[in-house]
Scaffold this motif. Structure first.
Motif, PDB file in Angstrom:
ATOM      1  N   ASN A 108       0.876  -1.165   0.049  1.00  0.00           N
ATOM      2  CA  ASN A 108       0.153   0.005   0.010  1.00  0.00           C
ATOM      3  C   ASN A 108       0.965   1.366   0.057  1.00  0.00           C
ATOM      4  O   ASN A 108       0.489   2.126   0.869  1.00  0.00           O
ATOM      5  CB  ASN A 108      -1.022  -0.158   0.987  1.00  0.00           C
ATOM      6  CG  ASN A 108      -1.830  -1.199   0.969  1.00  0.00           C
ATOM      7  OD1 ASN A 108      -2.488  -1.423   0.125  1.00  0.00           O
ATOM      8  ND2 ASN A 108      -2.181  -1.968   2.380  1.00  0.00           N
ATOM      9  N   CYS A 111       2.403   2.516   3.263  1.00  0.00           N
ATOM     10  CA  CYS A 111       1.416   3.301   4.153  1.00  0.00           C
ATOM     11  C   CYS A 111       2.049   2.913   5.587  1.00  0.00           C
ATOM     12  O   CYS A 111       2.381   1.860   5.980  1.00  0.00           O
ATOM     13  CB  CYS A 111       0.091   2.441   4.150  1.00  0.00           C
ATOM     14  SG  CYS A 111      -0.964   3.056   5.532  1.00  0.00           S
ATOM     15  N   LEU A 113       0.561   3.019   8.423  1.00  0.00           N
ATOM     16  CA  LEU A 113      -0.369   2.384   9.384  1.00  0.00           C
ATOM     17  C   LEU A 113      -0.788   1.012   9.088  1.00  0.00           C
ATOM     18  O   LEU A 113      -1.369   0.418   9.799  1.00  0.00           O
ATOM     19  CB  LEU A 113      -1.579   3.173   9.518  1.00  0.00           C
ATOM     20  CG  LEU A 113      -1.456   4.772  10.377  1.00  0.00           C
ATOM     21  CD1 LEU A 113      -2.975   5.387  10.286  1.00  0.00           C
ATOM     22  CD2 LEU A 113      -1.012   4.476  11.830  1.00  0.00           C
ATOM     23  N   CYS A 114       0.025   0.411   8.211  1.00  0.00           N
ATOM     24  CA  CYS A 114      -0.309  -0.965   7.820  1.00  0.00           C
ATOM     25  C   CYS A 114       0.739  -1.693   8.539  1.00  0.00           C
ATOM     26  O   CYS A 114       2.051  -1.301   8.417  1.00  0.00           O
ATOM     27  CB  CYS A 114       0.074  -1.169   6.363  1.00  0.00           C
ATOM     28  SG  CYS A 114      -1.424  -0.913   5.448  1.00  0.00           S
ATOM     29  N   HIS A 159      -6.353  -1.952   5.420  1.00  0.00           N
ATOM     30  CA  HIS A 159      -5.824  -0.834   4.737  1.00  0.00           C
ATOM     31  C   HIS A 159      -7.376  -0.107   4.037  1.00  0.00           C
ATOM     32  O   HIS A 159      -7.351  -0.480   2.866  1.00  0.00           O
ATOM     33  CB  HIS A 159      -4.626  -1.072   3.696  1.00  0.00           C
ATOM     34  CG  HIS A 159      -4.432   0.280   3.151  1.00  0.00           C
ATOM     35  ND1 HIS A 159      -3.502   1.109   3.685  1.00  0.00           N
ATOM     36  CD2 HIS A 159      -4.713   0.793   1.768  1.00  0.00           C
ATOM     37  CE1 HIS A 159      -3.368   2.218   2.862  1.00  0.00           C
ATOM     38  NE2 HIS A 159      -3.960   2.044   1.552  1.00  0.00           N
ATOM     39  N   HIS A 209      -5.626   5.360   5.374  1.00  0.00           N
ATOM     40  CA  HIS A 209      -5.690   4.311   6.343  1.00  0.00           C
ATOM     41  C   HIS A 209      -6.620   4.768   7.634  1.00  0.00           C
ATOM     42  O   HIS A 209      -6.104   5.843   8.284  1.00  0.00           O
ATOM     43  CB  HIS A 209      -4.375   3.779   6.735  1.00  0.00           C
ATOM     44  CG  HIS A 209      -4.434   2.392   7.557  1.00  0.00           C
ATOM     45  ND1 HIS A 209      -3.758   1.423   7.021  1.00  0.00           N
ATOM     46  CD2 HIS A 209      -5.106   1.997   8.543  1.00  0.00           C
ATOM     47  CE1 HIS A 209      -3.858   0.431   7.909  1.00  0.00           C
ATOM     48  NE2 HIS A 209      -4.689   0.771   8.802  1.00  0.00           N
TER      49      HIS A 209
HETATM   50 ZN   LIG Z   1      -2.258   1.188   5.336  1.00  0.00          ZN
END
Ligand SMILES: [Zn+2]
Length: 358
Positions: A108, A111, A113-114, A159, A209
């Motif tokens: 992603n 990202c 926050l993954c 996500h 996210h």
């Molecule tokens: Zn994410």
């Protein structure tokens, strides 16, 4: 690189991943035991904070923060405040230090926050806590550059985008009901804390996210200006905020389900009747359960995605600003503060720049 070196490298990566996984499992078991003991999340998140300070993931202990209060000109009991937080500018440098991943580890668009990116981006020092709320799986993460003594992010494991789904034809996005219910119920699991959802363009730093944020107040007595603002009561649950730099609504009471239902109905109705004329509408939504768990308050402050900044302030306007505390980070802003160039009116004007009428 020769084959031996590649094998050794792969072996090291596997060892690191196994070690991270084992530490995660062990830490989560400790936090689960604390949650079971306390019947809420407070002990568990304190434990996570200590762990993340020790590991060096939390970069800032807020030692450099200075707080300023500016009283309301006509009401000494009310105020707006400023938090000068010079360390916060460093948060943008964090990812530069991340070790590049093995092929396929980055998902992603990196990202942050993954969970699977978090391991390599932060060299295995960032850890989270697995929680479930309303049949959705979340991770609780600590903020590396907190705005309050304990400042956490509760992100979905999946996500999915931060923006709400108002028309309910976009599966994989949260509805207003899910957002308000999650926030209120998570606030019951963290009594005394302030919880919030920043809609798209309303102070959210990771719009791709889905996440909430919660923080512990600096002291149990601390009350934020939004909470002190006068409110015009519609009935014993719903009220409209008055004489405050931004507009807002509040729902409160001792029965969480009633408060949640009223808030959901009002917010959905409000958005549905206005989104056609103003498609860039967004919001900040807050939930606070009192420290003794007896009383829930939900606040809704309308925002506009195109009004995320004030021309009179360097940073983005986020939830702490809406609560009545500006976060200033630059030396110029510090200079203004020291010179006595900031007062209630000036802060009110900055917040007024992003005001959306109800
Ligand atoms: Zn994410």
């Amino acid at each position: 690189m020769n084959m031996h070196k590649i094998d050794a490298n792969m072996h090291q990566i596997d060892t690191d991943k196994r070690r991270y996984h084992n530490s995660w499992t062990e830490l989560n078991a400790e936090m689960r035991a604390l949650e079971t003991r306390d019947g809420n999340l407070l002990g568990a998140v304190e434990h996570l904070r200590e762990h993340q300070l020790e590991r060096g993931f939390i970069r800032d202990n807020l030692g450099a923060v200075q707080c300023y209060r500016f009283p309301h000109p006509d009401d000494a009991a009310r105020f707006l405040s400023v938090q000068y937080n010079p360390e916060r500018v460093n948060r943008l440098k964090i990812r530069v230090n991340a070790i590049p991943p093995e092929r396929g580890d980055a998902i992603n668009n990196d990202c942050f926050l993954c969970a699977s990116n978090i391991q390599w981006q932060h060299r295995g020092i960032e850890f989270g806590y697995d929680v479930e709320q309303d049949n959705t799986h979340f991770h609780v993460w600590m903020n590396a550059y907190p705005l309050m003594p304990l400042h956490l992010v509760i992100a979905t494991c999946d996500h999915i985008p931060q923006a709400w789904n108002l028309d309910e034809t976009a599966p994989g996005q949260f509805t207003i009901r899910q957002i308000i219910t999650n926030l209120a119920e998570l606030s019951a699991r963290m009594p005394g804390y302030v919880g919030f959802y920043n809609g798209e363009g309303a102070g959210t730093s990771v719009p791709k996210h889905f996440h909430y944020q919660f923080f512990r107040r600096r002291s149990v007595e601390e009350i934020f200006p939004l909470e002190l603002a006068p409110a015009h009561a519609i009935d014993d649950i719903e009220s409209v905020i008055e004489d405050y730099p931004v507009e807002g609504m509040c729902w409160q009471g001792g029965d969480p389900d009633t408060v949640i239902n009223r808030a959901v109905e009002s917010v959905e109705h409000w958005l549905r009747t206005r989104i056609g004329l103003r498609p860039t509408l967004s919001a900040n939504i807050f939930a606070m359960t009192d420290a003794d768990g007896s009383h829930l308050r939900i606040y809704f402050v309308p925002r506009d995605k195109d009004l995320g900044h004030s021309p009179h302030m360097a940073g983005m306007i986020g939830s702490l600003e809406i609560l009545g505390e500006l976060v200033l980070t630059t030396e110029t802003e510090k200079h203004d503060l020291d010179r006595g160039d900031v007062d209630y009116q000036k802060i009110a004007r900055i917040l007024g720049d992003i005001r959306v009428p109800l």
